[in-house]
Enzyme design. Structure first.
Site, short mmCIF file in Angstrom:
data_model
loop_
_atom_site.label_atom_id
_atom_site.label_comp_id
_atom_site.label_asym_id
_atom_site.label_seq_id
_atom_site.Cartn_x
_atom_site.Cartn_y
_atom_site.Cartn_z
N HIS A 57 0.84 -1.20 0.00
CA HIS A 57 0.00 0.00 0.00
C HIS A 57 0.87 1.25 0.00
O HIS A 57 1.76 1.39 0.82
CB HIS A 57 -0.93 0.02 1.22
CG HIS A 57 -2.17 -0.79 1.01
ND1 HIS A 57 -3.34 -0.57 1.70
CD2 HIS A 57 -2.42 -1.83 0.17
CE1 HIS A 57 -4.26 -1.43 1.28
NE2 HIS A 57 -3.73 -2.20 0.36
N TYR A 106 -9.08 6.03 7.25
CA TYR A 106 -9.18 6.47 8.65
C TYR A 106 -10.17 7.63 8.69
O TYR A 106 -9.89 8.69 8.12
CB TYR A 106 -7.82 6.94 9.18
CG TYR A 106 -6.82 5.82 9.41
CD1 TYR A 106 -6.10 5.24 8.37
CD2 TYR A 106 -6.59 5.34 10.71
CE1 TYR A 106 -5.20 4.21 8.60
CE2 TYR A 106 -5.67 4.31 10.95
CZ TYR A 106 -4.99 3.76 9.89
OH TYR A 106 -4.09 2.75 10.13
N PRO A 121 -4.08 1.04 18.73
CA PRO A 121 -3.85 0.52 17.38
C PRO A 121 -3.95 1.55 16.25
O PRO A 121 -3.63 1.23 15.11
CB PRO A 121 -4.93 -0.56 17.22
CG PRO A 121 -5.98 -0.23 18.22
CD PRO A 121 -5.30 0.47 19.35
N TYR A 170 3.99 6.76 9.86
CA TYR A 170 3.19 5.58 9.53
C TYR A 170 4.04 4.50 8.87
O TYR A 170 3.90 3.31 9.18
CB TYR A 170 2.03 5.98 8.61
CG TYR A 170 0.92 4.95 8.57
CD1 TYR A 170 -0.19 5.06 9.40
CD2 TYR A 170 0.99 3.87 7.69
CE1 TYR A 170 -1.21 4.11 9.37
CE2 TYR A 170 -0.02 2.92 7.65
CZ TYR A 170 -1.11 3.05 8.49
OH TYR A 170 -2.11 2.10 8.45
P1 RFL Z 1 1.55 -11.23 21.64
O1 RFL Z 1 1.13 -11.31 20.23
O2 RFL Z 1 0.55 -10.84 22.66
O3 RFL Z 1 2.14 -12.65 22.00
C1 RFL Z 1 2.44 -13.03 23.33
C2 RFL Z 1 2.41 -14.54 23.41
O4 RFL Z 1 2.82 -14.95 24.70
C3 RFL Z 1 1.98 -15.98 25.17
N1 RFL Z 1 2.04 -16.01 26.64
C4 RFL Z 1 2.72 -16.95 27.33
N2 RFL Z 1 3.42 -18.02 26.93
C5 RFL Z 1 3.99 -18.79 27.89
N3 RFL Z 1 3.85 -18.55 29.23
C6 RFL Z 1 3.14 -17.49 29.68
N4 RFL Z 1 3.02 -17.26 30.97
C7 RFL Z 1 2.54 -16.63 28.70
N5 RFL Z 1 1.78 -15.50 28.78
C8 RFL Z 1 1.49 -15.15 27.52
C9 RFL Z 1 0.62 -15.60 24.60
O5 RFL Z 1 -0.27 -16.71 24.52
C10 RFL Z 1 1.00 -15.07 23.21
O6 RFL Z 1 1.00 -16.10 22.25
O7 RFL Z 1 2.78 -10.25 21.84
P2 RFL Z 1 3.99 -9.86 20.84
O8 RFL Z 1 4.64 -11.08 20.26
O9 RFL Z 1 4.79 -8.88 21.59
O10 RFL Z 1 3.28 -9.14 19.61
C11 RFL Z 1 2.66 -7.90 19.75
C12 RFL Z 1 1.48 -7.78 18.78
O11 RFL Z 1 0.65 -8.92 18.90
C13 RFL Z 1 0.66 -6.51 19.01
O12 RFL Z 1 1.49 -5.44 19.34
C14 RFL Z 1 -0.16 -6.11 17.78
O13 RFL Z 1 -1.14 -7.08 17.51
C15 RFL Z 1 -0.82 -4.76 17.98
N6 RFL Z 1 -1.70 -4.38 16.86
C16 RFL Z 1 -1.20 -3.89 15.68
N7 RFL Z 1 0.14 -3.78 15.50
C17 RFL Z 1 0.63 -3.38 14.31
O14 RFL Z 1 1.85 -3.29 14.17
N8 RFL Z 1 -0.17 -3.05 13.24
C18 RFL Z 1 -1.51 -3.12 13.34
O15 RFL Z 1 -2.20 -2.88 12.35
C19 RFL Z 1 -2.08 -3.52 14.59
N9 RFL Z 1 -3.40 -3.62 14.74
C20 RFL Z 1 -3.07 -4.53 17.00
C21 RFL Z 1 -3.91 -4.13 15.91
C22 RFL Z 1 -3.63 -5.08 18.13
C23 RFL Z 1 -4.99 -5.21 18.20
N10 RFL Z 1 -5.48 -5.81 19.37
C24 RFL Z 1 -6.37 -6.90 19.36
C25 RFL Z 1 -4.84 -5.52 20.63
C26 RFL Z 1 -5.27 -4.25 15.98
C27 RFL Z 1 -5.83 -4.76 17.13
C28 RFL Z 1 -7.32 -4.83 17.16
C1 PHB Z 2 -5.95 -3.90 10.83
O1 PHB Z 2 -6.03 -4.17 9.61
O2 PHB Z 2 -6.28 -4.72 11.70
C2 PHB Z 2 -5.47 -2.57 11.25
C3 PHB Z 2 -4.97 -1.70 10.31
C4 PHB Z 2 -4.53 -0.43 10.69
C5 PHB Z 2 -4.60 -0.07 12.03
C6 PHB Z 2 -5.07 -0.96 12.97
C7 PHB Z 2 -5.52 -2.21 12.59
O3 PHB Z 2 -4.19 1.18 12.39
#
Ligand code: RFL
Ligand code: PHB
Length: 391
Positions: free
Chosen positions: A72, A201, A293, A385
């Site tokens: 993108h 957005y 996010p 971004y």
């Molecule tokens: P994770 O993915 O939470 O993984 C942590 C893992 O640790 C396990 N765990 C354990 N394992 C063993 N023993 C224990 N005691 C444990 N406790 C926990 C868990 O089961 C899990 O598998 O952390 P990590 O690897 O640091 O990754 C971070 C990302 O997942 C997170 O920052 C992103 O998803 C945030 N996020 C976004 N980030 C982006 O860069 N671009 C995006 O577009 C974006 N959109 C989002 C998002 C997060 C969202 N939510 C749901 C919070 C959109 C949403 C809606």
């Molecule tokens: C997504 O596709 O889940 C998404 C994209 C952009 C954002 C957050 C989430 O800023």
């Protein structure tokens, strides 16, 4: 059990770290509390910065991303019934982002780890990290009904915000910086082609909305909702009606509807734990910091942390110098705070604060107008971004 690097958590941070260490000839063991299906299906991030995509390629994990991911070159800002496109390459000297879901990144990394890497134990729950300040830190964990101990040279806590690793840092040495928001995002996944070819957005009097996608036939959409909202309390038709209102433009743009296959509410939080290192325990990804996010930064920050750790440990192995390991926390935190700032600014510019005054609402619109009319303001958003440089 013994290993060089004990990794807690098989999210993107833990999985990529194991892959990077494998490439550097350093052995590791990954402990993950959940099962493989959970790790591969948890709906989350969708946007990879260019630097993140480059790291995945260099780690040999970019093949499917390059085939199926969508490059993108911009996003659309929608406000006051108007549309403004932010052109990333034009404003940043050629940078772009990749739409490739976190679920897919995790599937690719799990497959590589199981085929080529060291042990990756699912349903292995870390209970505590002990001896972080000794030469031999250990992770106590439970696997297949038994308690066991993993002895390590280093432990990296990649266990997300609710993990156990951070607890091993004594409270007297920890500083936490945080902000909570009175709203969250209701996210839906729908079997319908995205109504626009780039992310939209939208800032609206009724609240923020985001149009994203997972593939040419699957849309990912978000609505700002009050904190604590129950996703099931929103019937699908009402979600579509509300999305339509918030995305409305004066030029008659239409939102295509389709079957909703998943819906959930994500709370929003800004959080930083300092320092990101205690003795031989290192924190990476959501275990150390959370961003709202809106800036799409969480996954990208997690990647930055583990790249920094892998480089530092490789340097120590090759030269005997712990200089980069010692610099781990300040190096990561510089980038983390830039991402916190960017994510807070994007959130503030686009969301409706229930207690906002009419004055503040006019300021929001003025910020958006500035981005639409001033190249330097647009470039600042585009640079933030598409990503802050790694290292
Ligand atoms: P994770 O993915 O939470 O993984 C942590 C893992 O640790 C396990 N765990 C354990 N394992 C063993 N023993 C224990 N005691 C444990 N406790 C926990 C868990 O089961 C899990 O598998 O952390 P990590 O690897 O640091 O990754 C971070 C990302 O997942 C997170 O920052 C992103 O998803 C945030 N996020 C976004 N980030 C982006 O860069 N671009 C995006 O577009 C974006 N959109 C989002 C998002 C997060 C969202 N939510 C749901 C919070 C959109 C949403 C809606
Ligand atoms: C997504 O596709 O889940 C998404 C994209 C952009 C954002 C957050 C989430 O800023």
């Amino acid at each position: 059990m013994r290993t060089t690097v004990g990794i807690i958590g098989a999210g993107p941070a833990g999985l990529l770290l194991a892959r990077l260490l494998h490439g550097a000839g350093i052995d590791s063991v990954v402990l993950e509390s959940r099962d493989r299906a959970y790790v591969e299906q948890r709906q989350r991030a969708g946007i990879l910065e260019q630097g993140t995509a480059d790291v995945l390629r260099a780690a040999g994990a970019g093949e499917r991303m390059d085939r199926e991911g969508l490059r993108h070159d911009g996003i659309e800002l929608r406000f006051a019934g108007r549309r403004h496109r932010v052109d990333f390459p034009g404003l940043t000297g050629g940078r772009s982002v990749m739409v490739y879901a976190q679920t897919e990144v995790c599937k690719d990394l799990v497959a590589l780890q199981l085929a080529e890497g060291g042990p990756l134990l699912f349903e292995a729950e870390a209970l505590a990290v002990e001896g972080a300040q000794s030469d031999r830190p250990v992770v106590r964990f439970r696997h297949e009904g038994r308690e066991d101990v993993l002895e390590c040279d280093y432990v990296v806590g990649c266990d997300g915000h609710w993990g156990v690793a951070r607890r091993a840092v004594p409270a007297a040495l920890s500083q936490v910086f945080e902000r909570t928001y009175p709203f969250g995002w209701l996210g839906v996944l729908a079997d319908v082609a995205p109504s626009h070819d780039e992310l939209v957005y939208a800032r609206h009097e009724r609240g923020f909305a985001l149009l994203s996608m997972r593939s040419p036939s699957v849309s990912r959409l978000y609505l700002q909702v009050p904190a604590g909202t129950d996703a099931q309390a929103w019937p699908d038709e009402e979600i579509w009606d509300e999305l339509e209102r918030r995305f409305e433009t004066r030029d008659g743009w239409r939102l295509a509807r389709g079957p909703v296959t998943q819906k959930s509410v994500t709370p929003m939080r800004s959080y930083v734990h300092e320092p990101m290192r205690h003795g031989r325990l290192f924190l990476a990804g959501d275990a150390a910091h959370i961003v709202p996010p809106t800036g799409a930064k969480g996954l990208n920050l997690a990647v930055g942390d583990v790249v920094t750790f892998a480089r530092a440990l490789t340097h120590e192995r090759e030269t005997g110098s712990a200089e980069l390991l010692d610099a781990y926390s300040p190096t990561c935190l510089r980038r983390v705070w830039q991402a916190e700032r960017f994510s807070c600014d994007m959130t503030a510019m686009l969301h409706r604060r229930p207690e906002a005054t009419a004055f503040e609402e006019r300021l929001q619109l003025a910020r958006l107008e500035r981005i639409a009319s001033c190249r330097a303001a647009g470039a600042d958003l585009a640079e933030g971004y598409t990503g802050f440089p790694l290292g």
